[in-house]
Design an enzyme around this catalytic site. Structure first.
Site, PDB file in Angstrom:
ATOM      1  N   LYS A 262      -5.867  44.228  65.592  1.00 18.33           N
ATOM      2  CA  LYS A 262      -6.855  44.504  66.644  1.00 18.33           C
ATOM      3  C   LYS A 262      -7.337  43.169  67.198  1.00 18.33           C
ATOM      4  O   LYS A 262      -7.267  42.154  66.509  1.00 18.33           O
ATOM      5  CB  LYS A 262      -8.058  45.253  66.054  1.00 18.33           C
ATOM      6  CG  LYS A 262      -8.834  46.049  67.058  1.00 18.33           C
ATOM      7  CD  LYS A 262      -8.240  47.431  67.253  1.00 18.33           C
ATOM      8  CE  LYS A 262      -8.853  48.192  68.383  1.00 18.33           C
ATOM      9  NZ  LYS A 262      -8.403  49.597  68.375  1.00 18.33           N
TER      10      LYS A 262
ATOM     11  N   ASP B 289      -8.106  48.959  74.673  1.00 19.02           N
ATOM     12  CA  ASP B 289      -9.167  49.641  73.915  1.00 19.02           C
ATOM     13  C   ASP B 289     -10.348  49.641  74.892  1.00 19.02           C
ATOM     14  O   ASP B 289     -10.134  49.539  76.107  1.00 19.02           O
ATOM     15  CB  ASP B 289      -9.472  48.889  72.606  1.00 19.02           C
ATOM     16  CG  ASP B 289     -10.292  49.726  71.617  1.00 19.02           C
ATOM     17  OD1 ASP B 289      -9.710  50.562  70.921  1.00 19.02           O
ATOM     18  OD2 ASP B 289     -11.533  49.559  71.555  1.00 19.02           O
TER      19      ASP B 289
HETATM   20  N1  GLU Z   1      -6.938  51.108  70.931  1.00 19.37           N
HETATM   21  C1  GLU Z   1      -6.201  52.280  70.569  1.00 19.37           C
HETATM   22  C2  GLU Z   1      -6.567  52.697  69.160  1.00 19.37           C
HETATM   23  O1  GLU Z   1      -7.691  52.525  68.756  1.00 19.37           O
HETATM   24  C3  GLU Z   1      -4.725  52.161  70.841  1.00 19.37           C
HETATM   25  C4  GLU Z   1      -4.004  51.032  70.170  1.00 19.37           C
HETATM   26  C5  GLU Z   1      -2.558  50.840  70.621  1.00 19.37           C
HETATM   27  O2  GLU Z   1      -2.070  51.627  71.410  1.00 19.37           O
HETATM   28  O3  GLU Z   1      -1.964  49.884  70.125  1.00 19.37           O
HETATM   29  O4  GLU Z   1      -5.792  53.240  68.428  1.00 19.37           O
END
Ligand code: GLU
Length: 447
Positions: free
Chosen positions: A126, A166
């Protein structure tokens, strides 16, 4: 067992005492996993959870950029590369003033389990920045994204780390960051997901988190021979996840009566139908306005300033805004109003006390790492399409998404069904995710 969990949390606390969100996410997992490890001799004695809570790598960097008045602004950029046991680091980028190490570590940790649950080869990561996109011009957003990628490009790659969006990072930001990466590396490759349809994006990726949350609610209801048809739903948030959860729920015959943003919530007792949702999408995605403007267009609806939608009677609640947005008091109000399904579209939106209240009443409660995994799952499908240089149809991607959500639901039952028949989706999701990552870590040795 209580003592074992406490001892473990004490250890984590030593290094992370200033990271409350991270500790909260770890504690939930520890409560499910430590008793499980104790019952599985081949996992015991390997300090697997202790290894999982320590990120493989944390990158923190300066993001300087010039605003429209000519002022030099400095933001902080992050990428947490949490776990690569089952695939390249994968997880979104969040641009929001609240972003700090604790929030990103909690999100990265959740992502490891969530990604494992999808059964796709995706590690967990992340990242993001404390940059606030609100009120910024398009040019400012572009300059910020370019500066951010000016450092991040060194650390990512299609087989290393593949970020996505996100909160605060949508198609526009992904486009600017992709453009900068391509310029710096001189290669067109799948280093980000959530790309535009004409340059490597996947159908259904924008819809997938919200759709998946609804599919998961449908599967939970299925265990009681019920469906979403005719149900009243409260949704919080009005961004990408909330919008598509609203769309799919309405399509399946439910009535969505609330949406919100940081200024408050709107209640539309007639339901937010297709036409009204189109208005919200234009308002939020193009005009970047506030949800309160909904009541100007639809005067029969009401706006409640500074409040969350959990006091509105409903059968199904879908928190799709942000972490810890639904506390114990809100949970109790939902329960006393007859809510019996909670499918989380956001990451960790319910506080531990709220989760306790839901589970004490034996309702169908799904933690985000299970119910919102549709987004990252479709990112995984985008990566597959990029690798084989092919584009699947909308129908193909949607079918695969449904299958994945269904399999996640099955895994939760496999590991979460209690003796009295109640499905503990928290325990189920955590163990199912853990098993996959733990097996890979054991196979790969102490690295
Ligand atoms: N931000 C999204 C999540 O919390 C998607 C992450 C992604 O697609 O890599 O899962």
């Amino acid at each position: 067992m209580e003592l074992k969990i406490k001892n473990f949390m004490d250890l984590v606390n030593v290094r992370s005492q200033h990271e409350p969100e991270f500790l909260q996410a770890v504690e939930e997992v520890a409560e499910a996993i430590i008793p499980y490890i104790a019952s599985q001799p081949h996992y015991s004695g390997n300090n697997l959870l202790l290894r999982m809570v320590e990120p493989e790598r944390v990158i923190i960097f300066r993001v300087p950029w010039v605003d429209d008045t000519g002022e030099i602004v400095v933001n902080r950029g992050f990428r947490i590369e949490m776990n690569s046991a089952i695939g390249p680091y994968k997880g979104g980028l969040r641009f929001h003033p609240s972003v700090n190490l604790s929030i990103l570590k909690f999100l990265a940790f959740e992502q490891v389990f969530k990604n494992a649950l999808t059964n796709l080869p995706l590690g967990g990561g992340k990242g993001g920045s404390d940059f606030d996109p609100k009120g910024k011009s398009d040019d400012e957003i572009m300059r910020f994204c370019q500066s951010f990628m000016g450092e991040l490009f060194r650390h990512i790659g299609p087989n290393t780390d593949v970020p996505a969006g996100d909160m605060g990072v949508g198609a526009r930001e992904i486009g600017y960051m992709f453009g900068m990466y391509k310029k710096l590396r001189n290669e067109f490759t799948g280093i980000l997901t959530g790309k535009g349809m004409s340059w490597g994006g996947s159908y259904i990726r924008p819809e997938s988190t919200g759709y998946g949350t609804v599919y998961f609610a449908q599967s939970m209801l299925g265990t009681r021979g019920d469906t979403l048809e005719g149900k009243t739903i409260t949704i919080s948030g009005s961004g990408n996840v909330a919008q598509y959860a609203c769309e799919k729920a309405t399509e399946l015959g439910a009535k969505v009566v609330t949406l919100s943003d940081s200024s408050g919530y709107i209640y539309d007792k007639d339901g937010i139908d297709e036409e009204k949702l189109a208005f919200v999408m234009e308002l939020k995605n193009v005009k970047r306005g506030r949800i309160s403007e909904y009541v100007t267009a639809y005067p029969k609806a009401q706006f409640f300033e500074g409040q969350t939608p959990w006091s509105v009677p409903c059968e199904v609640a879908m928190p799709c805004a942000t972490q810890n947005e639904l506390n114990e008091e809100a949970a109790k109000t939902l329960l006393s109003n007859g809510c019996f399904v909670v499918s989380e579209g956001a990451n960790m939106p319910s506080t531990p006390k709220a989760v306790e209240a839901f589970q004490a009443k034996r309702i169908l409660y799904a933690p985000g790492k299970a119910s919102n995994a549709g987004g990252v799952a479709t990112s995984g499908l985008e990566m597959s399409q990029n690798s084989i240089r092919i584009k699947w149809t909308r129908e193909e991607v949607n079918e695969k998404l449904k299958t994945i959500m269904n399999e996640i639901h099955e895994s939760c039952i496999q590991y979460g069904k209690q003796e009295d028949g109640y499905i503990d989706y928290v325990v189920g999701a955590n163990i199912a995710g853990f098993v996959k990552v733990a097996d890979a870590m054991l196979a790969q040795g102490v690295v």
